[in-house]
Design a protein around this motif. Structure first.
Motif, PDB file in Angstrom:
ATOM      1  N   ALA A 197       0.832  -1.203   0.000  1.00 14.40           N
ATOM      2  CA  ALA A 197       0.000   0.000   0.000  1.00 14.40           C
ATOM      3  C   ALA A 197       0.868   1.254   0.000  1.00 14.40           C
ATOM      4  CB  ALA A 197      -0.923  -0.010   1.219  1.00 14.40           C
ATOM      5  N   ALA A 198       1.954   1.210   0.814  1.00 15.19           N
ATOM      6  CA  ALA A 198       2.849   2.367   0.861  1.00 15.19           C
ATOM      7  C   ALA A 198       3.533   2.585  -0.479  1.00 15.19           C
ATOM      8  CB  ALA A 198       3.892   2.161   1.962  1.00 15.19           C
ATOM      9  N   GLU A 199       3.989   1.470  -1.081  1.00 18.81           N
ATOM     10  CA  GLU A 199       4.633   1.600  -2.390  1.00 18.81           C
ATOM     11  C   GLU A 199       3.644   2.116  -3.425  1.00 18.81           C
ATOM     12  OE1 GLU A 199       6.107  -2.297  -3.092  1.00 18.81           O
ATOM     13  OE2 GLU A 199       7.986  -1.961  -1.985  1.00 18.81           O
ATOM     14  N   SER A 200       2.397   1.643  -3.332  1.00 16.05           N
ATOM     15  CA  SER A 200       1.378   2.118  -4.257  1.00 16.05           C
ATOM     16  C   SER A 200       1.123   3.604  -4.057  1.00 16.05           C
ATOM     17  CB  SER A 200       0.083   1.322  -4.054  1.00 16.05           C
ATOM     18  OG  SER A 200      -0.941   1.811  -4.900  1.00 16.05           O
ATOM     19  N   ALA A 201       1.043   4.013  -2.771  1.00 13.65           N
ATOM     20  CA  ALA A 201       0.840   5.432  -2.485  1.00 13.65           C
ATOM     21  C   ALA A 201       2.025   6.257  -2.948  1.00 13.65           C
ATOM     22  CB  ALA A 201       0.611   5.618  -0.986  1.00 13.65           C
ATOM     23  N   ASN A 202       3.231   5.690  -2.764  1.00 14.41           N
ATOM     24  CA  ASN A 202       4.426   6.404  -3.187  1.00 14.41           C
ATOM     25  C   ASN A 202       4.462   6.562  -4.702  1.00 14.41           C
ATOM     26  OD1 ASN A 202       6.587   7.744  -2.046  1.00 14.41           O
ATOM     27  ND2 ASN A 202       8.019   6.089  -2.475  1.00 14.41           N
ATOM     28  N   ARG A 203       4.047   5.478  -5.401  1.00 14.85           N
ATOM     29  CA  ARG A 203       3.997   5.564  -6.861  1.00 14.85           C
ATOM     30  C   ARG A 203       2.958   6.586  -7.307  1.00 14.85           C
ATOM     31  NH1 ARG A 203       4.580  -0.100  -6.355  1.00 14.85           N
ATOM     32  NH2 ARG A 203       2.314  -0.381  -6.477  1.00 14.85           N
TER      33      ARG A 203
END
Length: 684
Positions: free
Chosen positions: A284-290
């Motif tokens: 989720a964090a990586e998705s938000a970061n992307r």
């Protein structure tokens, strides 16, 4: 009368004969008792009712370490351990009262040296014909060795039980090979929802904890394997019917003359749940970061488009006739636009770095030119503030490096621009030089107000500035130094600051020597402090070190000494090279991945053929006496500590070069080392 005498005389002779026989029998009995007493293999003592030692044998004297005279001067109270004296006296009292005829007990004595010894005591009481107590006969058998073994076993069992009971991992102890449960700890009872009475004494097959009978059979097969270290994963059923997944680590051991199986059962259901949640959170964090990166990239594009028009028309305006007020207004617009673009670039760069999308280039560049360009670009800004901006570039730095020159330039521009911004008088000095680690260190020193120690620790964090007040004098995003730190880390470099209030600050960053390609490093670019080659005798050297900087430094110095140098990244590669190449000398780092220097040296020594022994010199940052000894035990011949002093390396090469080219000296020297190896091997 005479008749009477005739009658009486035979009777007197009979009495005399009986008395003589009785006395002879008593003497014989006394002799037998004395012999049995004095020569008994266990300790013997005659003790008065008051506790005085009346007679002792040699075995007792040897047991307690006293002479007979010394023991006879003591009471049994004096040589008895105080913790055992009360029970001993109680038994004596019962015997004197006629309640018991004998007693036996284990008790402790103190020997002459004050040491505690254990004995098995058997006591009986001898009385007079009238029934009065005469003396005690004590048999004292030395059981010290057995008792110490028992105590050690009890202590071991107590320690095991303490560890077993308080282990947070579910633990089951069972007999082997019949696998009957002896004990379980509280964690196991809680994990399976059983009481101790429902488990102890039964086999696991009777408890209904296995998911299927086939799973239990599979576990039984696992227990027959010679190596149980891999563990066994299965699913268990609790008493309430719920299931959980677990890993069983099993081991057999002997305790108190019996063989046991110890099972440690680790419930990883919760761990798997947490792991899944962490993975989900990470995704989720990586998705938000992307998403953030995509948003910022889109916004960057959308903002740059109108800014391009603004800058274009501003420049057109500046090329037209304008009065002084108009020109000043247009310049303000241009400077404001430049500031906005700088902020935008900072945010976008930081976003790319956090998202892992920033890709570094790897091309040749001239570091001197990068430094000179930064000075030329910022000179006007320095002149505006009446500050000096100078550059000192060491002559020993290679003319060509490999890396991302744009990012190096970005770091240097940021550090120098900050220095000019926060300096009110004096100037800023840039210096590039080689340091002893073989790295290139670039520093930017200013004569500003300096930075407090507590502020220095946070400077490289994002959105942080030394002046965090709402009335701060200088603008900016607070991302510049954070970006510099991330860029330096991406390049495998370091960045830091030193500062003193009222004196100024020095920001620095390093460029790893790994970025210097060997093919373009010429002899005349070596550091000025490298001494000239001392001899022309060539030695073929292998340098094994997992640190590329250390390998390059050693290679460059050794080549200047006239050596032919090969390098290895770890012990495995060193062993392979040594097997295929007749090296004269090997420098071996001790701590390397895959295979360390100790193991590599042992393998080299085991696989050497013929009488030729290649000298191996330890090259390590571990420099204690124990470290040196371990190097020699592993089969190394000499020792060099890190940080590497170039003069020490020269001396080491000269020493072994002399030995290599003098066969008699080398033979004598290595003979002593081989002898040391043999002594170490026998010691092991």
């Amino acid at each position: 009368m005479s008749t009477y005498l005739r009658v009486r005389l035979p009777m007197q002779n009979q009495e005399s004969t009986s008395r003589g026989s009785l006395e002879a029998a008593l003497h014989a009995s006394e002799a037998r008792f004395s012999s049995a007493f004095d020569f008994s293999a266990i300790g013997m003592a005659l003790v008065s009712p008051a506790g005085h030692l009346l007679r002792v044998n040699q075995s007792l004297c040897e047991f307690l370490g006293y002479s007979a005279e010394e023991l006879l001067a003591k009471t049994f109270h004096e040589i008895t351990h105080p913790d055992d004296l009360e029970l001993d006296l109680t038994n004596v009292g019962k015997m004197l009262a006629g309640d018991i005829r004998t007693y036996k007990m284990e008790k402790r004595y103190f020997s002459k040296g004050g040491q505690m010894v254990w004995a098995l005591l058997n006591v009986s009481l001898v009385r007079t014909p009238e029934g009065a107590p005469l003396h005690f006969i004590s048999q004292i058998e030395d059981i010290t060795v057995r008792k110490r073994a028992e105590i050690a076993t009890q202590e071991a069992e107590a320690k095991f039980r303490a560890v077993f009971n308080y282990n947070p991992i579910m633990s089951v102890l069972m007999t082997h090979p019949d696998r009957r449960i002896v004990e379980v700890n509280d964690a196991c009872l809680a994990g399976f929802r059983f009481t101790r009475g429902q488990i102890v004494g039964r086999q696991t097959s009777e408890l209904g904890v296995w998911e299927t009978p086939e799973e239990y059979d599979r576990f039984r097969e696992f227990l027959t394997l010679p190596d149980l270290s891999q563990g066994f994963e299965t699913a268990f059923r609790r008493r309430d019917g719920s299931m959980f997944k677990a890993r069983i680590n099993s081991n057999t051991f002997a305790l108190g003359g019996h063989t046991y199986l110890l099972h440690l059962i680790e419930d990883f259901t919760e761990r798997q749940r947490i792991k899944a949640e962490l993975l989900q959170a990470k995704e989720a964090a990586e998705s938000a970061n992307r998403a953030k990166s995509d948003f910022l990239a889109t916004m960057s594009h959308e903002i740059r488009t109108p800014l391009n028009g603004v800058f274009g028309f501003v420049n057109l305006l500046l090329d037209t006739p304008l009065n002084a007020e108009q020109r000043e207004s247009v310049n303000i617009i241009k400077r404001s636009g430049d500031a906005l673009l700088h902020i935008l670039n900072d945010i976008l760069d930081f976003s790319k770095i956090e998202a892992g999308k920033l890709v570094l280039e790897n091309a040749r560049y001239d570091l001197r030119r990068v430094c000179e360009d930064v000075v030329a670009l910022l000179n006007p800004k320095a002149a505006e503030k009446d500050l000096s901006l100078t550059l000192a570039y060491a002559s020993g730095i290679p003319s060509q490096l490999v890396g991302d020159s744009l990012r190096v330039r970005q770091i240097l521009l940021n550090l120098t621009g900050n220095a000019l911004k926060f300096t009110g008088r004096g100037g800023v000095h840039i210096e590039a030089r080689l340091v002893h680690t073989g790295e290139i260190k670039i520093s930017v020193t200013d004569s500003g107000n300096g930075i407090a120690t507590e502020a220095q620790e946070k400077l490289f964090e994002r959105f942080t500035q030394a002046d965090s007040s709402t009335t701060r004098r200088y603008g900016g995003t607070g991302l510049g130094l954070a970006i510099c730190k991330r860029l330096a880390e991406l390049m495998g470099s370091k960045i830091g600051v030193t500062s003193e209030i009222g004196v100024g600050s020095t920001f620095w960053f390093s460029l790893s020597a790994q970025s210097i390609p060997i093919s373009v490093v010429e002899a005349n670019t070596a550091p000025a402090n490298l001494p000239p080659v001392r001899t022309t005798q060539s030695v073929h050297v292998l340098v094994a070190d997992d640190n590329a900087t250390n390998r390059m430094l050693a290679k460059r110095v050794l080549e200047r000494l006239g050596c032919c140098v090969d390098t290895a990244n770890d012990g495995t590669e060193a062993v392979t090279l040594a097997r295929n190449t007749p090296f004269d000398l090997i420098f071996m780092d001790c701590h390397m991945p895959h295979m360390d220097g100790f193991e590599a040296t042992r393998i080299m020594r085991q696989t050497q053929t013929g009488s030729r022994r290649i000298p191996i010199i330890a090259l390590t940052a571990s420099v204690t006496a124990r470290d040196r000894e371990e190097c020699l035990i592993a089969g190394m011949d000499d020792f060099l500590g890190k940080p590497l002093e170039i003069e020490q390396l020269h001396a080491m090469v000269d020493k072994w070069r002399a030995l290599l080219f003098d066969s008699s000296q080398l033979s004598n020297h290595l003979a002593g080392i081989v002898g040391f190896d043999a002594r170490c091997a026998s010691a092991r």
